[in-house]
Structures are given as C-alpha cells and as structure tokens.
Design a protein around this motif. Sequence first.
Motif, PDB file in Angstrom:
ATOM      1  N   UNK A 211      31.511  62.121  54.930  1.00 39.70           N
ATOM      2  CA  UNK A 211      30.945  62.905  56.034  1.00 39.70           C
ATOM      3  C   UNK A 211      29.690  63.615  55.621  1.00 39.70           C
ATOM      4  N   UNK A 212      29.086  62.483  55.862  1.00 39.02           N
ATOM      5  CA  UNK A 212      27.317  63.963  54.858  1.00 39.02           C
ATOM      6  C   UNK A 212      27.456  64.748  56.164  1.00 39.02           C
ATOM      7  N   UNK A 213      27.420  64.395  57.538  1.00 37.57           N
ATOM      8  CA  UNK A 213      26.789  65.052  58.633  1.00 37.57           C
ATOM      9  C   UNK A 213      27.832  65.978  58.508  1.00 37.57           C
ATOM     10  N   UNK A 214      28.662  66.173  58.017  1.00 36.03           N
ATOM     11  CA  UNK A 214      29.700  67.002  57.819  1.00 36.03           C
ATOM     12  C   UNK A 214      30.561  67.322  59.654  1.00 36.03           C
ATOM     13  N   UNK A 215      30.574  65.674  60.026  1.00 30.87           N
ATOM     14  CA  UNK A 215      31.054  66.492  61.909  1.00 30.87           C
ATOM     15  C   UNK A 215      32.117  65.527  61.661  1.00 30.87           C
ATOM     16  N   UNK A 216      33.071  66.543  61.661  1.00 34.50           N
ATOM     17  CA  UNK A 216      35.020  65.813  61.406  1.00 34.50           C
ATOM     18  C   UNK A 216      35.283  66.032  62.878  1.00 34.50           C
ATOM     19  N   UNK A 217      34.836  66.641  63.835  1.00 34.03           N
ATOM     20  CA  UNK A 217      35.711  66.676  64.958  1.00 34.03           C
ATOM     21  C   UNK A 217      35.525  65.435  65.905  1.00 34.03           C
ATOM     22  N   UNK A 218      36.896  66.174  67.089  1.00 42.92           N
ATOM     23  CA  UNK A 218      36.124  64.493  68.298  1.00 42.92           C
ATOM     24  C   UNK A 218      36.960  63.295  68.319  1.00 42.92           C
ATOM     25  N   UNK A 220      37.230  60.505  67.504  1.00 41.59           N
ATOM     26  CA  UNK A 220      37.449  59.351  66.779  1.00 41.59           C
ATOM     27  C   UNK A 220      36.879  59.290  64.797  1.00 41.59           C
ATOM     28  N   UNK A 221      36.183  60.428  65.032  1.00 41.65           N
ATOM     29  CA  UNK A 221      35.816  61.112  63.671  1.00 41.65           C
ATOM     30  C   UNK A 221      37.190  62.233  63.194  1.00 41.65           C
ATOM     31  N   UNK A 222      37.909  62.405  64.243  1.00 41.70           N
ATOM     32  CA  UNK A 222      39.106  63.261  63.498  1.00 41.70           C
ATOM     33  C   UNK A 222      39.496  62.786  62.642  1.00 41.70           C
ATOM     34  N   UNK A 223      40.097  60.844  63.213  1.00 34.69           N
ATOM     35  CA  UNK A 223      41.623  60.467  62.883  1.00 34.69           C
ATOM     36  C   UNK A 223      40.676  59.699  61.399  1.00 34.69           C
ATOM     37  N   UNK A 224      39.429  59.457  61.596  1.00 36.89           N
ATOM     38  CA  UNK A 224      38.827  58.979  60.303  1.00 36.89           C
ATOM     39  C   UNK A 224      38.694  59.790  59.286  1.00 36.89           C
ATOM     40  N   UNK A 225      39.200  61.235  60.002  1.00 41.66           N
ATOM     41  CA  UNK A 225      38.544  62.065  58.992  1.00 41.66           C
ATOM     42  C   UNK A 225      39.778  62.247  58.070  1.00 41.66           C
TER      43      UNK A 225
END
Lengths: 657, 385
Positions: A211-218, A220-225
């Motif tokens: 996650x180069x953009x350091x965005x791990x919230x939201x 969908x993203x959170x799940x992926x993370x």
Amino acid sequence: MAQNLAELCAILIENHLGDLSAQIFTTLAEHGRLTAPTLAAHAKIPLRRAYTGLATLLEEQLVLHHAAEEDAPTFYSVSWRNSYNLVRHANVVALVTERHGEAAGQVVENILQLGHARVGDLADAYNLTWGSKRDSGVETGANHVPEAVMVNGVAKSHATSNQHVTSASELHTILRTLLGAGILVKVGTRTLMPVSDLQEQLQEAVIVDQFPDRKVTGPKKAKEFAAAVNELKRKWQHDDAFSEISDASSRGAIKRPGEHFAPKKRAKLNGNLPNGHAINVDCEPSVSKLSHDLIVRVDFTRCTLGLRSQRLQKLAKRLLGSATGAVYGALLRALEGKVRTVRDESAETLKEEDPEKTLPSSNLNQIAEILDPTVDLSSSIRGVGTSKYLLNGTSKKGKKNRVIDNEFADIGIKQELSDSEDDEPTTNGFSSYRSHAKRVKMIEAHLLLLEEHPKAFCKRARPGSTSTEWGVDFETLTDALMQAELDTTIVAKYGSTHLRVVRLLRERGKLEEKQVASFAMMRVKDVRAVLTELQFHGLAEAQELPKDNQRQPSRTTYLWYFDPQRAESLILQQTYKAMVRTLQRIPVERENYRTVIEKAERTDIKGQEQEKLESNERHLLREWREIEERLLTQVARMDEVVALLRDCSGRNVSLAT
Amino acid sequence: MATLPKLSDDCDALYTQLLTAASNSEEGLKKVFFQSDVQHLAEEAAKSVADLLRLIQELQNHALLRASRLQGAICWSTRPRAAAEQIRGLNTNERTLYEYVEDAHTKGIWMKDLKKRSNIEEGKVQKAMAKLEGARLVKVIRNVRAPAQKTYMLFHLVPSDDVTGGSFFDAGDLDESLIDEVANLIVFHVRMASWDEQKMRRPRTQRSPIRLDIEEDVVAGAENNAKKRKRTADIEDSAPPPSRKHRSHRHEEHDTIMAQLAWQAYSHEYPTATGIHNFVTTTDAIRASKAQQLTVAEIQGVIDILVWDDKLEKVGNGYRTVRGVSFQPPGFVDDDDEDEEGRMEGNGLTQAPCGKCPVFDLCGEGGPVSAGNCEYFTEWLRHGR
C-alpha cells in the motif's frame, strides 16, 4: 495487570532466579515498559546490576525487548505468559515423560530450566561429542540474541544433567521427536519481541510493500490490509518454525523428511519475503542430525494442547469408561499433530470457511496405530465382544466376527476389506490381519459411543457419511470442559444445591426468584439463601427491573443470571492467589525444619545422608520433603485449573503483552 | 329479597336442555353458551330475540344461569339446581361476592381483591364470606404463591396446579421428600436400562488396603497414582467409581464389583420422559391418587433436576444415568455426603486449603491472615484435609 498474577510471577521468578530478577520483574510489572536506566531508577538499583538482572531474565524469556531502530533505546517489558509458565514446568515434564519417555522428559526439563538451549550446548551438557564436527559449527547470523548468555545456561545444565541420555544419537532422536511433535520449537529473532511491536512491524511491512499510498482505511481497503497482514504473519510464523530442510544439518542432497515435514514446504520458504527475513542456519552437512547451532525452546502452546487432550480424555474416561477413554486419547493425539494452536487460525478465517471442513480429522487406522495395543476394547461395550475377559479367545472367534458383521453392516465398514485380503499372505499372517480389522471396527464402535454422548466428544469428518475420518470440535468441547471445571469448583466449594441453581440459570437464562424455585423444585426461602450466597461470592448476579419510577426495592423485580466469563475470571484470580499462598507457605514450613535441612546440606554430609544423619533426623528430613512435595504438587494441580480456564480456549487475552 | 315466582315451563325446558348440553360437552359446567347457541336450543320457545331475552332474564333471576363475557360477546353458563337454590337465599352483597369467587374459578380469589372489586365494607365482606363458607358454597384454600393471603374458591372445585403448585406440593407446602423419592425412583428405573451391568470378580490383591490408602490420600501425585493405575489390568479400570460402595460384599479372595458396560451407540433405546412417566405412575411405590396427578411435565421437571445434578444425561431422545451413579435403596440415610461428592472429586483449587478458606479475601502479606500464620495450611499438611 492483576495483582495476584504479578505476585505469583514475582515469587516464581524469585524461586527460579533470585532476588534481583524478582525485583526487576516487579518493577517492570508495575510500571509497564521501561528502558534500562529508568528501570534502574525505579527499582533503586545500580544500572550495572539492572543489566545483569535483565540479561538473566532475557535468557529465560521472562522479559521482552524491542528497539524501534538501530540506535534507539531498547524498551523492556515483562512477558506474563512466559513468567507464568515457570509454574507449568512440572506439568509439562510430566506430559512429555508420559508420551515420550523418561529420557525425553529429562531433556525437556533441562531445556525448561535453561529457558532455551543450543543443541550443541545440550549435547555438551550431556557430555556427548559428535565427532569433530562440533568445532566447525559456523556462527549463525540470525540467532545472535541469546548467544552471550548461553554460557551461564550450560554451566547450570551441567549441574542438573542426568545420565538418562547416553549417546549423541539418542539425544538427537529425542530432540527430533520433540521437534516433530511440536513440543520443542526453534527460537527465531522475533521470539523475544513484544506482540504489539511485532504487529506494528508487520503492518509497516505490508504498507511499504503493498500500500504505497499508506491508505489502509475504508471498508474494502481495511479488509485487504487485514488479509495481507495475516498472510504475512503466517509467513513469518512459518519462517520461524523449525523446518527439516533449513534446520537439519544437511543442506546437501541427502534429506530425510520426517512424516511431519513434507518437502513441499521448501517452495514456500524460498518465496520472496518482503523483508527478506529468511533464516537459514549454516552448518556442517550431516545426515539426520540437528544443527548444533539450532536453538530450541519448549512451546507452551503445544503443551497446553497436550494438557487439554489429557483433560478431555479424563472426562471421557469418567463418563464412558477406560477403554473408550483410551480410544479417545488416541484420537486426540492423532489430531494434535494437525492442530497448530488451541485456536487454529484467526477468527475471521474460521468464520469464512465452512466449519465442517476446517475440522481437523484423523482416520481409524491412524488411531489404531497410536492406541496402546494392550487396551482391551471388546470388554466394555455390550455385544461387541462376547467374552469380557479375553483378548485372545480364539474359540469364540467365529461367533464374535459374526456379531460384528451384523452390527457394523449399517455403519459402512467395508466387510470385503478383510474378506478380499484373506487369501493374501501378509507378513503377520492371516489371523493378525483379521484381528487388526476387528480392532479398527471396535475403535469405531467406541468412537460412535463418544459421538452419541451428549457432549459429542467427536464426530465424523463428513456428517452423515460413513467415512472413516473422525474429527473433534475442539471449540465446543473446550467450552464444555471449562464449564465442567467451573461446576466442579462450585460443587466442591458450595455444594450440589448451588450447582443445581447455577446450571439452571446457565440453561434457562435470566429468571426471577420464584421461577428459579419452581424449576429447581425448592422452597423459595432456600433458593433465596442459595442465590444470595452465590451473589456474595460473585457467581450469580441480579438485574433490577423496577416496576415504577420510584425504584422501591419492594416494587422491583430481580432477574438472576449467571455470567460464565465473570465466574471463570473470578476463579482464575482465586487460583492465582491460592497458588501464591501455597508457594509462600513453603519457606514457612522450611523454617520449621531449618536445622536438619542445614545439616543435610553441609558439604561433608551431602550425598551420604544415610550414614551421617541420625535416624530421627532422617525422619524429619523425609517429613520436610513430603511437605514440600505436597505443596508443590498442589501448585501444579492448581496450574491445571489455570491451564484449562485460561489457556485452553485461546480466547483469554489477559496475558497478552 | 322478594320471593321469585315459580320458574316457567319454557324456562325449565330450556334450562334442562342447556344443562344436558353442558354435561355432555367436555367442559361440563364450564361450558359457555353464546346467544346463537341458546337460540338454537330454545327453538320454538323463543322465536324472537325479545322472547329469548325474557327467558334468559328469568333463568338469571333464578340464578340458574350466570352471565359472563368472552371475547367481547356476552355468554352464559349453567349452574346446578342445588347451588342455584342456595344462591337465591343470599342477599345482594353475598351474591355479588359469590359471583366474584365463581368468576375466579379454579384460580381462586384473594380476600383483598374481593374487597377491592366489590367495594363493600370490610366487616360486611368478612361476615358475608363467613356465611358463604358456612353454607358450603365457597371454601378457603392455600395458594402457594401467596401463602399468607386467604384465597376463596367455589366449594366443589379442585384448585388448579397454579394454586396448589402441582403434584409436588402438599397443602401448599413443597413436598421435598416426595421429590427425592420420585427422583430416586427415576434413577432406579433409568439405570436399569442405561448400562449393561455385570458382576465381576476380581482378585483382591489388586486392590490391597495399602493402595486404597494411597488413593484416598490427597497427597502429592494423585496424578501419579492415576498413571500407575493405567498400567494395571483393564478389568480394574473398567470398574466404575461406585465399586467402592460394593466393597462391603467382599468374598474371601475376590471383590465383587459391578462393571457398567456401554451399549453400542445408536442401537439402544434409552427411556424417554414419557416412558419414565409411565413407569413412575404405574409403579406401586407411589400412592395411586398421587400417581394419577403426576403429569409428564412434572416428571420432566424432576428429570431436568437430575440432569443438573449430574445424575442423568440425555442421549438422543432418551435419558441414561451418568456412569457410576447408583440409586439409594429406600430408607437409605444420606449421611456420607463426602462419598457422594467424591465422584466430583474437585480440582486443584478446591483441594488446596485456600480453595475452601473462609477468610480467603482477607489473606495477604501483613494482613490479619497470611500464608505464614494460616491454621488451615497447618491442618492440611498435618492431617491431609
């Protein structure tokens, strides 16, 4: 953190390592994570002594340390779990001795005393040399942490070593078996890192990598993370685990993968790791021997699994008899190899998959292999064996087989299995094959009994089918086991009427006093006394339900309920406290026998007590040993309670660091 | 009260019809008739609604019919002639009160509620009720839910289970010994069908007195002993815990022990609640009149208790006794509680002195009680308890 636990751990450490370590531990327990200088200030000891104490604690893995960066200060914090585990040593040794023999128990005891040990040093401790290869061991890059302190450890182990293990190959065989059984594990770099720091590092690694953009919230993203973090975590765990390929002394062509280590793991191991944390131990090529530089420790999670199996087996034995208990024990042991920890995977992955599929299972033949062949399976089920005394009642054989044939036809044992093989000459001969097939059927009969029992001790891996694979729903069973432990405690402390009320509340939920009385078929007056007593001891609670705004007690309904979690933690705390008191009693008792103990410990008497001591002194000494033994055994038995209530379900996080 | 004219023939005929219809129905006198029902029965006697109303009014005046409301519709039920005769002799107050008691039916009504609803002075109510009681129209019963309150009910009615508390109450008091006996009986019955019991003879040497001492001693390795035992003969192992109770039947060289062998899974029918109920009600152990009262639900209640007490366990649809549970012969005095609890032998915590310590919460370093001055520890270490 609970005061009782801190007190208990401090006592354990004092007994194990002495005052200094105990003082440092207490300070760390009180203040949380500290750097060495602050620690020294709080504990009011010189920095140098603080470092010595910390080193000793680190060696035993009682303290965790982590430095964020290369030159950042190192923070130390206590490892509650490891500290508590000091008290479990006796139980672990007993478990290993029971399963793998005296010698293995001895080895494990030594490793436990050392905290962790290098294989080479262990061999040294037993005065076993392995040819000339010992000297050429290459220093490991990865396992640098404990190296410095190992010297002390070796010195200690000399004192305790016993000549149970007589040859190097025996030691290696034992170690290999224990590693295979998971009782011993490799010590990696991350073992001594606090879990939270480890989690942070994991997340950081994932962020940098994926996650180069350091965005791990939201959503969908959170799940992926989370998924990515879990995956990396598993990978790291895998890397740190003992592996036949990377940890055996051989890196050459000759490999002898044991049954637990499939060669395919290699592919995974060589996969590109984000942080390049591949740990490969360089060492001399040598077949089937472990690297001398492999550092091992005892895996308490695995031992908890073993203890849990013991308890389950004991329960099954009590409820269904010893033969069935033995069969169940064999099934549990067969499954243990397939379950990693008490809670196998993270909760999310479990939920996603079909629970039926994730149930680890084992087939009948595996169970038959593990089961002690002397257990008489036929005598304890009516109608399976016709004679109850026999193992080899050959005269009745024909009849017995017929009985079995009829009764097992509907549960799908393939009858032709034995028939078709009848003519083939097997090494053990026809009759032994028949008897094996018969035995397998009997095992199944016992498993069916276990399945039928209201506690559902086991079930077929695929429900409704006639497969020979059997699994155990550990989660439900562990809960049942914990419940049984609570019940045992309640009945022993307060009596069976209290237990009746508690069970009633657990089953029927929140109830009014009168309802309780009518369900329990007791007088309201008696029920009230029982409920009040339970409430006083924190085992039952009442919810107020006022009928009007005034909240007058007379116009209020009280609904009584039982909160198992609260009761569990309550009894857990009581057990900690009882353990503390029992341990504290030892020096008190010791004081009574001080003269004779001191005399016995004089250098000129030690070892020759029989000749040099008078008979009444010997008698006193024996008395003292009995008392000490008794107190220590009681502590070990209380540890069993703790193991069950706290560790077996894997849900209790009170020890998380 | 003015004397009523004699009942008209039409009314008499209608009343007889209603009474027959009521006694033929399952509910008996509780049977209610709606307007259409009465009209149907009256047929030519009441061609119009006005005629019907007249008839009903007359019957009501003679206290042969009683009006009530059911789901918004007015309805009537019959009273026996004898009762009607007596009611006619009552004054207004008494009659009102009687009707309240009648409405309460088998539930009964409290004195307090009677006063509140009828709005009659306390003294008069008491006097009226005394008169009704004297005339054997109502009776006082004891309500388990409110034993202190006076509860009235019609004389000929049998109080409902709600009021008496069911079969296990005797005159408003919980009959604990009956429950115990029924429970014991159930255990006795279920145990017969739960395990295949076999007498086994075992050489006495395997359980020498010395071994027993070790086992009963809580000292040190209770665990170790368990392990040792595992290696001995299987017969011994398959012996259930209660074998100790049978120790009294010792032969010269053998102990006779009862071994409980399991039935094959899914092949055995264990007694169900209905089956158990059948057994309990048909056995001679319980008085016939009592046995008749017992319902399946009540037996189920006792079974639940036995399950909570770890005596029975549910298998499939039926129940079986937990391994090792034995029934107590009649007249058995339960004085060795310890032995009974021995089956649930406690755990590490409760066997330690701290587990049962009454001053556990006070205990601490520097406190009034501590590990150092603990009397219980001394006792435990010296005497093992």
